[in-house]
Write a protein that holds these residues in place. Structure first.
Motif, PDB file in Angstrom:
ATOM      1  N   SER A  85       0.822  -1.198  -0.175  1.00 27.64           N
ATOM      2  CA  SER A  85       0.044  -0.031   0.060  1.00 27.64           C
ATOM      3  C   SER A  85       1.020   1.277   0.029  1.00 27.64           C
ATOM      4  N   THR A  87       4.171   3.542  -2.105  1.00 28.65           N
ATOM      5  CA  THR A  87       4.812   3.319  -3.247  1.00 28.65           C
ATOM      6  C   THR A  87       6.009   2.817  -3.178  1.00 28.65           C
ATOM      7  N   ASN A  90       5.254  -0.781  -2.955  1.00 30.78           N
ATOM      8  CA  ASN A  90       4.534  -1.358  -4.201  1.00 30.78           C
ATOM      9  C   ASN A  90       5.749  -1.893  -5.434  1.00 30.78           C
ATOM     10  N   LEU A 110      -2.137  -3.600  -5.336  1.00 28.57           N
ATOM     11  CA  LEU A 110      -1.478  -2.353  -4.997  1.00 28.57           C
ATOM     12  C   LEU A 110      -2.321  -1.206  -4.617  1.00 28.57           C
ATOM     13  N   SER A 111      -2.106  -0.473  -3.660  1.00 24.86           N
ATOM     14  CA  SER A 111      -2.896   0.570  -3.228  1.00 24.86           C
ATOM     15  C   SER A 111      -2.054   1.862  -3.179  1.00 24.86           C
ATOM     16  N   GLU A 112      -2.432   2.993  -3.596  1.00 23.82           N
ATOM     17  CA  GLU A 112      -1.766   4.205  -3.459  1.00 23.82           C
ATOM     18  C   GLU A 112      -2.593   5.054  -2.659  1.00 23.82           C
ATOM     19  N   TYR A 139       3.620  -1.078 -12.509  1.00 26.27           N
ATOM     20  CA  TYR A 139       2.258  -0.846 -12.191  1.00 26.27           C
ATOM     21  C   TYR A 139       1.368  -1.614 -12.849  1.00 26.27           C
ATOM     22  N   ALA A 142       0.430  -5.017 -12.145  1.00 25.92           N
ATOM     23  CA  ALA A 142      -0.377  -5.524 -11.011  1.00 25.92           C
ATOM     24  C   ALA A 142      -1.973  -5.969 -11.405  1.00 25.92           C
ATOM     25  N   LEU A 145      -5.048  -2.177  -8.951  1.00 20.36           N
ATOM     26  CA  LEU A 145      -4.472  -1.135  -8.361  1.00 20.36           C
ATOM     27  C   LEU A 145      -5.755  -0.015  -7.745  1.00 20.36           C
ATOM     28  N   TYR A 146      -5.735   0.211  -6.650  1.00 19.70           N
ATOM     29  CA  TYR A 146      -6.608   1.148  -6.180  1.00 19.70           C
ATOM     30  C   TYR A 146      -6.169   2.547  -5.504  1.00 19.70           C
ATOM     31  N   VAL A 156      -2.035   8.827  -9.741  1.00 16.85           N
ATOM     32  CA  VAL A 156      -1.226   7.638 -10.411  1.00 16.85           C
ATOM     33  C   VAL A 156      -1.580   7.519 -11.946  1.00 16.85           C
ATOM     34  N   SER A 160       2.026   7.184 -13.942  1.00 14.67           N
ATOM     35  CA  SER A 160       2.200   6.008 -14.557  1.00 14.67           C
ATOM     36  C   SER A 160       1.891   5.920 -16.361  1.00 14.67           C
TER      37      SER A 160
END
Length: 161
Positions: A85, A87, A90, A110-112, A139, A142, A145-146, A156, A160
């Motif tokens: 969770s 960066t 991740n 993955l979570s940002e 990324y 993954a 990704l949320y 994000v 990205s």
């Protein structure tokens, strides 16, 4: 399901606390084997981890140094889902999982939790360039990704590409 969470420490940050709560909840539900891999040595939040959750410590100072330990832990436990969770975690998570190969590949979530673009702008040029490169390259692999807000999701997407 075998679920592994990657945390920088049990020092008490918001991301750590949220992941611990989620791990506890998933462990409480039947049939889930839940593990938390902790990079650092801090233990302030350890009391909040359920007895049904296994805590595996890397006892390293930085995520990059713990990368080999993370990879070995994933290979041993045959994880179905790997959750991260922050960066820098991740990126470590993606590197560890992608080097396992297709046979042992787990689902990566993955979570940002921060505004990624703003965080990168405050970094020195070289570090910012490396992070931006790794986020753009990794990324996309993954499975999920949320982000915790629309602004974080927008950020994000901006970084990205």
């Amino acid at each position: 399901m075998r679920i592994t969470f990657l945390l920088p420490s049990l020092a008490g940050g918001g991301a750590e606390y949220a992941q611990i709560r989620l791990a506890n909840r998933l462990a409480k539900e039947g049939g889930n084997e839940v593990r938390i891999m902790v990079i650092g040595k801090e233990r302030r939040l350890e009391y909040s981890v359920s007895k049904n959750v296994v805590v595996q410590r890397c006892n390293k100072e930085r995520a990059a140094i713990a990368l080999i330990d993370v990879r070995k832990g994933l290979m041993k436990k045959n994880t179905d889902y790997f959750v991260s969770s922050l960066t820098h975690l991740n990126i470590a998570c993606m590197l560890a999982c992608l080097t396992l190969g297709r046979v042992r590949r787990c689902k990566i979530i993955l979570s940002e939790r921060n505004h990624l673009a703003s965080g990168l702008e405050s970094m020195p040029w070289l570090k910012r360039s490396i992070y931006r490169f790794l986020v753009r390259r990794l990324y996309g692999y993954a499975d999920c990704l949320y982000a915790v807000s629309d602004q974080a999701a927008w950020s994000v997407r901006m970084v990205s590409g």
